[in-house]
Scaffold this active site. Structure first.
Site, PDB file in Angstrom:
ATOM      1  CG  HIS A 158      -1.979  -0.869   1.211  1.00 40.21           C
ATOM      2  ND1 HIS A 158      -2.233  -1.855   2.214  1.00 40.21           N
ATOM      3  CD2 HIS A 158      -3.006  -1.518   0.375  1.00 40.21           C
ATOM      4  CE1 HIS A 158      -3.072  -2.639   1.986  1.00 40.21           C
ATOM      5  NE2 HIS A 158      -3.687  -2.281   1.008  1.00 40.21           N
ATOM      6  CB  SER A 214      -4.247  -6.610   4.481  1.00 37.50           C
ATOM      7  OG  SER A 214      -4.034  -5.505   3.872  1.00 37.50           O
ATOM      8  CE  LYS A 256     -13.612  -7.943   3.186  1.00 41.48           C
ATOM      9  NZ  LYS A 256     -12.417  -7.099   2.744  1.00 41.48           N
ATOM     10  NE  ARG A 295      -2.951  -7.707  -4.712  1.00 34.22           N
ATOM     11  CZ  ARG A 295      -3.621  -7.945  -3.637  1.00 34.22           C
ATOM     12  NH1 ARG A 295      -3.298  -8.253  -2.338  1.00 34.22           N
ATOM     13  NH2 ARG A 295      -4.854  -8.142  -3.931  1.00 34.22           N
TER      14      ARG A 295
HETATM   15  O1  PNS Z   1      -8.800  -3.010  -0.166  1.00 30.15           O
HETATM   16  P1  PNS Z   1      -9.976  -3.359  -0.545  1.00 30.15           P
HETATM   17  O2  PNS Z   1     -10.896  -4.363   0.203  1.00 30.15           O
HETATM   18  O3  PNS Z   1      -9.717  -4.431  -2.000  1.00 30.15           O
HETATM   19  O4  PNS Z   1     -10.848  -2.106  -1.208  1.00 30.15           O
HETATM   20  C1  PNS Z   1     -12.115  -2.394  -1.818  1.00 30.15           C
HETATM   21  C2  PNS Z   1     -13.013  -0.963  -1.844  1.00 30.15           C
HETATM   22  C3  PNS Z   1     -12.944  -0.703  -0.527  1.00 30.15           C
HETATM   23  C4  PNS Z   1     -11.828  -0.219  -2.636  1.00 30.15           C
HETATM   24  C5  PNS Z   1     -14.216  -1.455  -2.508  1.00 30.15           C
HETATM   25  O5  PNS Z   1     -14.792  -2.287  -1.975  1.00 30.15           O
HETATM   26  C6  PNS Z   1     -14.955  -0.097  -2.858  1.00 30.15           C
HETATM   27  O6  PNS Z   1     -14.533   0.911  -3.307  1.00 30.15           O
HETATM   28  N1  PNS Z   1     -15.837   0.072  -1.747  1.00 30.15           N
HETATM   29  C7  PNS Z   1     -16.608   1.141  -1.536  1.00 30.15           C
HETATM   30  C8  PNS Z   1     -18.123   0.918  -1.941  1.00 30.15           C
HETATM   31  C9  PNS Z   1     -18.408   1.128  -3.335  1.00 30.15           C
HETATM   32  O7  PNS Z   1     -18.153   2.145  -3.915  1.00 30.15           O
HETATM   33  N2  PNS Z   1     -18.829  -0.127  -3.965  1.00 30.15           N
HETATM   34  C10 PNS Z   1     -18.983  -0.028  -5.464  1.00 30.15           C
HETATM   35  C11 PNS Z   1     -17.813  -0.162  -6.451  1.00 30.15           C
HETATM   36  S1  PNS Z   1     -18.057  -0.274  -7.945  1.00 30.15           S
END
Ligand code: PNS
Length: 161
Positions: free
Chosen positions: A17, A127, A41, A90
């Site tokens: 990150h 993570s 979560k 990644r």
């Molecule tokens: O670190 P992660 O868990 O891979 O991050 C994923 C994250 C939090 C960036 C993604 O789930 C997200 O953007 N969530 C916010 C809610 C949202 O906008 N959902 C629609 C995505 S198209």
């Protein structure tokens, strides 16, 4: 001002990150690290703890600030006049879902997603894997900012379940 957001769960933040944040901070005038709250979560760390760890790990980056958000990422971008989302990629296994989210977000409000390839050194790093390895006593010190490593060992010792 060119402003980007680096969204994620950051439970906890890793060197992967941090690498993306440092490189994004070099490209944009301001980078907001947004800890996204997912009510489905239960994390190992609270959102406040994640924000503290990010603030400590990114203290050397003057144009990076830390925030949190509960809701759609595109709505956060709209409210803060952010036109770009930066995501680390990644491996090809990340791509399908990331592409889907990028296209959905673009279609919702026009916000663009820019993918930044992780350094090969970090391509296996996540993570959840770090937490698993650390829980079973594996050495993850070289994979995390020092402040995160210290907090992770303490958390595991306090709550070994
Ligand atoms: O670190 P992660 O868990 O891979 O991050 C994923 C994250 C939090 C960036 C993604 O789930 C997200 O953007 N969530 C916010 C809610 C949202 O906008 N959902 C629609 C995505 S198209």
């Amino acid at each position: 001002m060119r402003r980007a957001v680096c969204p994620g769960s950051y439970d906890p933040p890793t060197n992967g990150h941090l690498d993306i944040l440092e490189r994004a901070a070099d490209v944009f005038d301001e980078v907001v690290v947004a800890v996204l709250i997912n009510k489905n979560k239960r994390g190992l760390f609270t959102v406040d703890e994640r924000m503290e760890m990010l603030a400590e790990a990114a203290a050397h980056l003057p144009n990076v600030r830390i925030d949190s958000w509960h809701g759609l990422l595109v709505e956060y971008c709209r409210q803060h006049d952010i036109k770009a989302i930066v995501k680390g990629l990644r491996a090809i296994s990340d791509f399908d879902y990331e592409l889907q989210m990028a296209q959905m977000n673009q279609q919702l409000t026009g916000v663009e997603t820019l993918f930044m390839p992780t350094k090969p050194l970090n391509s296996f790093l996540s993570s959840s894997l770090v937490k698993e390895v650390a829980t079973y006593g594996g050495d993850v010190a070289h994979l995390l900012p020092e402040t995160v490593h210290r907090r992770l060992l303490t958390r595991i010792a306090d709550d070994p379940s």
